[in-house]
Design an enzyme around this catalytic site. Structure first.
Site, PDB file in Angstrom:
ATOM      1  N   GLY A  11       0.837  -1.207   0.000  1.00  0.00           N
ATOM      2  CA  GLY A  11       0.000   0.000   0.000  1.00  0.00           C
ATOM      3  C   GLY A  11       0.864   1.245   0.000  1.00  0.00           C
ATOM      4  O   GLY A  11       1.900   1.295   0.662  1.00  0.00           O
ATOM      5  N   ARG A  72       0.996  -5.003  -4.981  1.00  0.00           N
ATOM      6  CA  ARG A  72       1.351  -6.233  -4.263  1.00  0.00           C
ATOM      7  C   ARG A  72       1.599  -7.276  -5.347  1.00  0.00           C
ATOM      8  O   ARG A  72       0.875  -7.308  -6.345  1.00  0.00           O
ATOM      9  CB  ARG A  72       0.214  -6.636  -3.324  1.00  0.00           C
ATOM     10  CG  ARG A  72      -0.045  -5.558  -2.269  1.00  0.00           C
ATOM     11  CD  ARG A  72      -0.989  -5.978  -1.167  1.00  0.00           C
ATOM     12  NE  ARG A  72      -0.984  -4.987  -0.096  1.00  0.00           N
ATOM     13  CZ  ARG A  72      -1.856  -3.986   0.033  1.00  0.00           C
ATOM     14  NH1 ARG A  72      -2.851  -3.863  -0.824  1.00  0.00           N
ATOM     15  NH2 ARG A  72      -1.741  -3.116   1.019  1.00  0.00           N
ATOM     16  N   ASP A 103       5.565  -5.238   5.834  1.00  0.00           N
ATOM     17  CA  ASP A 103       6.276  -6.488   6.141  1.00  0.00           C
ATOM     18  C   ASP A 103       6.229  -7.511   5.003  1.00  0.00           C
ATOM     19  O   ASP A 103       7.164  -8.292   4.832  1.00  0.00           O
ATOM     20  CB  ASP A 103       5.837  -7.083   7.485  1.00  0.00           C
ATOM     21  CG  ASP A 103       4.340  -7.191   7.613  1.00  0.00           C
ATOM     22  OD1 ASP A 103       3.636  -6.909   6.614  1.00  0.00           O
ATOM     23  OD2 ASP A 103       3.864  -7.558   8.705  1.00  0.00           O
ATOM     24  N   THR A 125       4.446   2.316   5.553  1.00  0.00           N
ATOM     25  CA  THR A 125       3.039   1.919   5.695  1.00  0.00           C
ATOM     26  C   THR A 125       2.372   2.853   6.692  1.00  0.00           C
ATOM     27  O   THR A 125       2.986   3.211   7.701  1.00  0.00           O
ATOM     28  CB  THR A 125       2.876   0.463   6.165  1.00  0.00           C
ATOM     29  OG1 THR A 125       1.515   0.276   6.606  1.00  0.00           O
ATOM     30  CG2 THR A 125       3.793   0.084   7.315  1.00  0.00           C
ATOM     31  N   ASP A 127       0.203   2.077   8.701  1.00  0.00           N
ATOM     32  CA  ASP A 127      -0.307   1.328   9.861  1.00  0.00           C
ATOM     33  C   ASP A 127       0.602   1.366  11.095  1.00  0.00           C
ATOM     34  O   ASP A 127       0.166   1.046  12.184  1.00  0.00           O
ATOM     35  CB  ASP A 127      -0.526  -0.148   9.479  1.00  0.00           C
ATOM     36  CG  ASP A 127      -1.488  -0.309   8.321  1.00  0.00           C
ATOM     37  OD1 ASP A 127      -2.335   0.586   8.133  1.00  0.00           O
ATOM     38  OD2 ASP A 127      -1.394  -1.321   7.603  1.00  0.00           O
ATOM     39  N   ASP A 129       2.712  -0.776  11.933  1.00  0.00           N
ATOM     40  CA  ASP A 129       2.556  -2.115  12.533  1.00  0.00           C
ATOM     41  C   ASP A 129       3.829  -2.951  12.412  1.00  0.00           C
ATOM     42  O   ASP A 129       3.770  -4.181  12.425  1.00  0.00           O
ATOM     43  CB  ASP A 129       1.371  -2.848  11.872  1.00  0.00           C
ATOM     44  CG  ASP A 129       1.543  -2.979  10.359  1.00  0.00           C
ATOM     45  OD1 ASP A 129       2.478  -2.381   9.792  1.00  0.00           O
ATOM     46  OD2 ASP A 129       0.740  -3.693   9.737  1.00  0.00           O
ATOM     47  N   ARG A 171      -5.233  -1.991   9.283  1.00  0.00           N
ATOM     48  CA  ARG A 171      -5.254  -3.446   9.099  1.00  0.00           C
ATOM     49  C   ARG A 171      -5.576  -4.103  10.440  1.00  0.00           C
ATOM     50  O   ARG A 171      -6.614  -3.834  10.998  1.00  0.00           O
ATOM     51  CB  ARG A 171      -3.916  -3.927   8.522  1.00  0.00           C
ATOM     52  CG  ARG A 171      -4.021  -5.236   7.744  1.00  0.00           C
ATOM     53  CD  ARG A 171      -2.686  -5.679   7.227  1.00  0.00           C
ATOM     54  NE  ARG A 171      -2.192  -4.837   6.155  1.00  0.00           N
ATOM     55  CZ  ARG A 171      -2.527  -4.982   4.875  1.00  0.00           C
ATOM     56  NH1 ARG A 171      -3.323  -5.943   4.505  1.00  0.00           N
ATOM     57  NH2 ARG A 171      -2.048  -4.189   3.952  1.00  0.00           N
TER      58      ARG A 171
HETATM   59  O1  F6P Z   1      -1.433  -1.288   4.958  1.00  0.00           O
HETATM   60  C1  F6P Z   1      -2.041  -0.090   4.596  1.00  0.00           C
HETATM   61  C2  F6P Z   1      -3.524  -0.288   4.419  1.00  0.00           C
HETATM   62  O2  F6P Z   1      -4.095   0.953   4.043  1.00  0.00           O
HETATM   63  C3  F6P Z   1      -4.245  -0.869   5.613  1.00  0.00           C
HETATM   64  O3  F6P Z   1      -4.512   0.092   6.609  1.00  0.00           O
HETATM   65  C4  F6P Z   1      -5.463  -1.440   4.968  1.00  0.00           C
HETATM   66  O4  F6P Z   1      -5.958  -2.533   5.717  1.00  0.00           O
HETATM   67  C5  F6P Z   1      -4.959  -1.921   3.622  1.00  0.00           C
HETATM   68  O5  F6P Z   1      -3.764  -1.208   3.379  1.00  0.00           O
HETATM   69  C6  F6P Z   1      -5.907  -1.685   2.489  1.00  0.00           C
HETATM   70  O6  F6P Z   1      -5.366  -2.283   1.367  1.00  0.00           O
HETATM   71  P1  F6P Z   1      -5.880  -2.036  -0.125  1.00  0.00           P
HETATM   72  O7  F6P Z   1      -5.256  -0.762  -0.591  1.00  0.00           O
HETATM   73  O8  F6P Z   1      -5.379  -3.217  -0.860  1.00  0.00           O
HETATM   74  O9  F6P Z   1      -7.360  -1.934  -0.068  1.00  0.00           O
END
Ligand code: F6P
Length: 319
Positions: A11, A72, A103, A125, A127, A129, A171
């Site tokens: 992300g 990804r 990660d 990120t 998050d 995390d 997340r």
């Molecule tokens: O890891 C960053 C994040 O924005 C999280 O907070 C969220 O769960 C996820 O990515 C959303 O992913 P996507 O952009 O694939 O919807």
């Protein structure tokens, strides 16, 4: 080392561009050439990349998102994908790689390092995390965005004597929730790290009603989900009209804050110095304000602690 690559993966996060700029400029200063690999590991597999010169990274420090695009990449989890990426690096003369991501991206960097391409990973990120670092690029901007949005929500929530159940990203981590919750004076914060029942939330709302409170902000971490359901239950039990708001991807955009620009610049600079000094398979982080680096596998095995004290403080003062 004469030539390195840089990519963003997973992300996007505000501050990634500042990191790209820092990596590029530090590498150029060290006499290297730099390739910007597009769309994460996909670009490495497909050979989709562009040379980054001094001016290629001008006017990007203030921009959210990533000029290199991000994705990804499932293919990179398998040997065939890794071998294709390695072949691209050899063909292009890329002797080292800086990877900015979460990660999942670190795992890929570790796998590629093990196959002979030295990689350094940076935590990018929203998050926050990642256990080996106190801070991840994008976290501060995302929290400030969420805070500004919740402040706006409070205006309408207050005007209508309502309850707003606000879902923030993260997340499975509640760091954005607890920090924005305390910053916005939320009546209750629901995060996966803290056991809860909707009855606890209802009880808290009811007890604040007895002291004259008419409107309520409940911040919910994304991993909990069910914001609509929680709002419905609150309305049924308390009679307070309730609405659920999912802030969503807007939290990932926007100009990075000072903190994100500075940390990203520092980490990017540090990453190139690691490569210059012959390191591989490291992830860069910040602990107590200092740059640190760890073996990628070691970093991935660490467990992030939750700000229980901050959570308790929020519960003590927001009622
Ligand atoms: O890891 C960053 C994040 O924005 C999280 O907070 C969220 O769960 C996820 O990515 C959303 O992913 P996507 O952009 O694939 O919807």
């Amino acid at each position: 080392m004469k030539k390195i690559g840089i990519l963003t993966s997973g992300g996007d996060a505000p501050g990634m561009n500042a990191a790209i700029r820092a990596v590029t400029r530090t590498a150029l200063k060290n006499g290297m050439t730099v390739m910007g690999v597009r769309r994460g590991y996909n670009g490495l597999i497909n050979g989709d990349m562009v040379a980054l010169e001094i001016r290629s990274v001008s006017d990007i420090i203030q921009r959210g998102g990533t000029i290199l695009y991000t994705a990804r990449c499932d293919e990179f989890r398998f040997e065939e994908g890794l071998q294709k990426a390695k072949a691209t690096c050899i063909r292009e003369g890329i002797e080292g790689l800086v990877v900015i991501g979460g990660d999942g991206s670190f795992r890929g960097a570790g796998d590629l390092s093990a196959r002979g391409i030295p990689c350094i990973a940076l935590p990018g990120t929203i998050d926050n995390d990642i256990a080996m670092t106190d801070y991840t690029i994008g976290y501060d901007t995302a929290m400030n965005t969420a805070m500004a949005l919740i402040d706006k929500l409070r205006d309408t929530t207050q005007s209508h004597d309502r309850c707003s159940v606000v879902e923030v990203m993260g997340r499975h981590a509640g760091h954005i929730a607890v920090n924005t919750g305390i910053a916005c004076g939320a009546t209750h914060i629901i995060a996966e790290e803290v056991p809860f029942t909707v009855d606890d939330v209802i009880e808290r709302i009811q007890s604040t009603q007895t002291t004259g409170k008419h409107h309520f902000i409940i911040v919910v971490s994304e991993g909990i989900g069910n914001s609509q359901e929680i709002a419905k239950k609150i309305e049924q039990a308390t009679g307070v009209e309730s609405r659920a708001t999912i802030l969503g991807h807007v939290q990932r955009g926007g100009a990075p804050t000072v903190r994100d620009r500075v940390v990203a610049s520092h980490m990017g600079h540090y990453a190139v110095e690691l490569l210059v000094n012959g390191y591989s398979n490291r992830v860069v982080g910040m602990r107590n304000g200092n740059m640190v680096d760890f073996d990628i596998k070691e970093a991935l095995a660490m467990k992030k602690s939750f700000e229980n004290d901050l959570y308790r403080i929020a519960m003590d003062i927001s009622f």
